[in-house]
Each structure stands twice: as structure tokens, then as C-alpha cells.
Design a protein around this motif. Sequence first.
Motif, PDB file in Angstrom:
ATOM      1  N   SER A 110       3.884  -9.432   7.350  1.00 30.40           N
ATOM      2  CA  SER A 110       5.112  -9.750   6.631  1.00 30.40           C
ATOM      3  C   SER A 110       5.671  -8.504   5.947  1.00 30.40           C
ATOM      4  O   SER A 110       5.005  -7.891   5.120  1.00 30.40           O
ATOM      5  N   LEU A 111       6.890  -8.157   6.303  1.00 30.16           N
ATOM      6  CA  LEU A 111       7.532  -6.993   5.704  1.00 30.16           C
ATOM      7  C   LEU A 111       7.685  -7.172   4.198  1.00 30.16           C
ATOM      8  O   LEU A 111       7.395  -6.261   3.423  1.00 30.16           O
ATOM      9  N   ALA A 112       8.096  -8.354   3.778  1.00 33.06           N
ATOM     10  CA  ALA A 112       8.259  -8.615   2.341  1.00 33.06           C
ATOM     11  C   ALA A 112       6.925  -8.490   1.614  1.00 33.06           C
ATOM     12  O   ALA A 112       6.856  -7.913   0.531  1.00 33.06           O
ATOM     13  N   HIS A 113       5.856  -9.003   2.212  1.00 36.44           N
ATOM     14  CA  HIS A 113       4.534  -8.921   1.573  1.00 36.44           C
ATOM     15  C   HIS A 113       4.094  -7.462   1.448  1.00 36.44           C
ATOM     16  O   HIS A 113       3.553  -7.059   0.419  1.00 36.44           O
ATOM     17  N   LEU A 114       4.329  -6.685   2.497  1.00 32.69           N
ATOM     18  CA  LEU A 114       3.914  -5.274   2.461  1.00 32.69           C
ATOM     19  C   LEU A 114       4.711  -4.463   1.450  1.00 32.69           C
ATOM     20  O   LEU A 114       4.153  -3.680   0.692  1.00 32.69           O
ATOM     21  N   LEU A 115       6.023  -4.634   1.432  1.00 29.35           N
ATOM     22  CA  LEU A 115       6.880  -3.783   0.612  1.00 29.35           C
ATOM     23  C   LEU A 115       7.052  -4.274  -0.823  1.00 29.35           C
ATOM     24  O   LEU A 115       7.412  -3.495  -1.694  1.00 29.35           O
ATOM     25  N   LEU A 116       6.796  -5.556  -1.059  1.00 33.83           N
ATOM     26  CA  LEU A 116       6.992  -6.104  -2.394  1.00 33.83           C
ATOM     27  C   LEU A 116       5.704  -6.695  -2.953  1.00 33.83           C
ATOM     28  O   LEU A 116       5.734  -7.456  -3.907  1.00 33.83           O
ATOM     29  N   GLY A 117       4.589  -6.330  -2.337  1.00 35.18           N
ATOM     30  CA  GLY A 117       3.317  -6.918  -2.724  1.00 35.18           C
ATOM     31  C   GLY A 117       2.728  -6.317  -3.986  1.00 35.18           C
ATOM     32  O   GLY A 117       3.340  -5.520  -4.689  1.00 35.18           O
ATOM     33  N   LYS A 118       1.509  -6.728  -4.249  1.00 35.79           N
ATOM     34  CA  LYS A 118       0.779  -6.230  -5.407  1.00 35.79           C
ATOM     35  C   LYS A 118       0.272  -4.824  -5.127  1.00 35.79           C
ATOM     36  O   LYS A 118       0.371  -4.317  -4.016  1.00 35.79           O
ATOM     37  N   LYS A 119      -0.303  -4.200  -6.144  1.00 36.37           N
ATOM     38  CA  LYS A 119      -0.750  -2.814  -6.016  1.00 36.37           C
ATOM     39  C   LYS A 119      -1.785  -2.627  -4.902  1.00 36.37           C
ATOM     40  O   LYS A 119      -1.769  -1.624  -4.206  1.00 36.37           O
ATOM     41  N   ASP A 120      -2.677  -3.602  -4.719  1.00 38.34           N
ATOM     42  CA  ASP A 120      -3.674  -3.497  -3.649  1.00 38.34           C
ATOM     43  C   ASP A 120      -3.003  -3.481  -2.278  1.00 38.34           C
ATOM     44  O   ASP A 120      -3.403  -2.747  -1.380  1.00 38.34           O
ATOM     45  N   THR A 121      -1.971  -4.302  -2.124  1.00 39.89           N
ATOM     46  CA  THR A 121      -1.220  -4.338  -0.865  1.00 39.89           C
ATOM     47  C   THR A 121      -0.499  -3.015  -0.643  1.00 39.89           C
ATOM     48  O   THR A 121      -0.532  -2.461   0.458  1.00 39.89           O
ATOM     49  N   LEU A 122       0.134  -2.503  -1.686  1.00 37.07           N
ATOM     50  CA  LEU A 122       0.844  -1.227  -1.571  1.00 37.07           C
ATOM     51  C   LEU A 122      -0.132  -0.096  -1.248  1.00 37.07           C
ATOM     52  O   LEU A 122       0.176   0.801  -0.469  1.00 37.07           O
TER      53      LEU A 122
END
Length: 145
Positions: A110-122
Amino acid sequence: MDKWEARFRTSPRYLRMFPPRSPPRISHVNATLIGLPRQWCSLIVQLQSGHIGLNAHLHRIQRSPTPNCDSCTATGNSKPETVNHFLFECPTYRKERHLMKQKLGRGADSLAHLLLGKKDTLRELIKFTGRTGRLKATFGEFCLD
């Protein structure tokens, strides 16, 4: 809502960064980036806006002769090198993408999850970008713990 945020919400870039379904507040995005190295913040914001050193953007600003992905063009499959192509489609980065998916699970699709995720995701997104080496000329080596 201050004047700047109101103006930003009416811009075309806002819709690209935050699709109409559930736009996060700008303060949420800023809060997620607090404490991250400047180099990482710059990369994330550029990925969000699409204004990044990938050929689709470079061609738009007349810095690349073609918008197509160099790797895909070499294999005879010309596709524009967009953020979406870089993160999800380019076969050159299949291994790096697999490593990211192992850490993030379905969220890695998910593009939104990757770009707007939490610090661990980023952090995983930064690791992916660093492993590909694609943006090394712009951002240099990423210092990952």
C-alpha cells in the motif's frame, strides 16, 4: 487551520499525497517525521510529492531524455519510472521489495501505508531505498542501524 494549510489543501499536490478517502492531518505527517534524520525526511516528502530523482519526474523537468525506467528499458519493457513503479513494479528491485514485505507484511503493498505510516514503516521504506541504490546519487548512503 492556518492560512498555509488551507492553501495547501486546495492544491493538486495535496490530492496526490492524500487521496480523498482519509486524508491525514498535516500535523500528523509532521509528527511522524519528527526525530528522523533530515535526509530521511527529505526522501519521504519527495516520494510523497512525486518530485524525486526518478525518470518520470526528471523528464517532466527536462533533466532526463525519457520518462522510462532504465532497467526495464534495457530488458525491452519500457515503463515510466514513477514512485509507484519504483516501489511496487520494477523487477530489478524484486529482492529488496521481498525483504521489505517480510518486515511489513501486507502493508508493503500500500502506497499510503508506506508513505504515511509509522516510524517503523518509514524506516523499512528507507532501508528499501538504500538497498536499491537507485537514489544514491541524490541522497548518498543511508545510515541504517
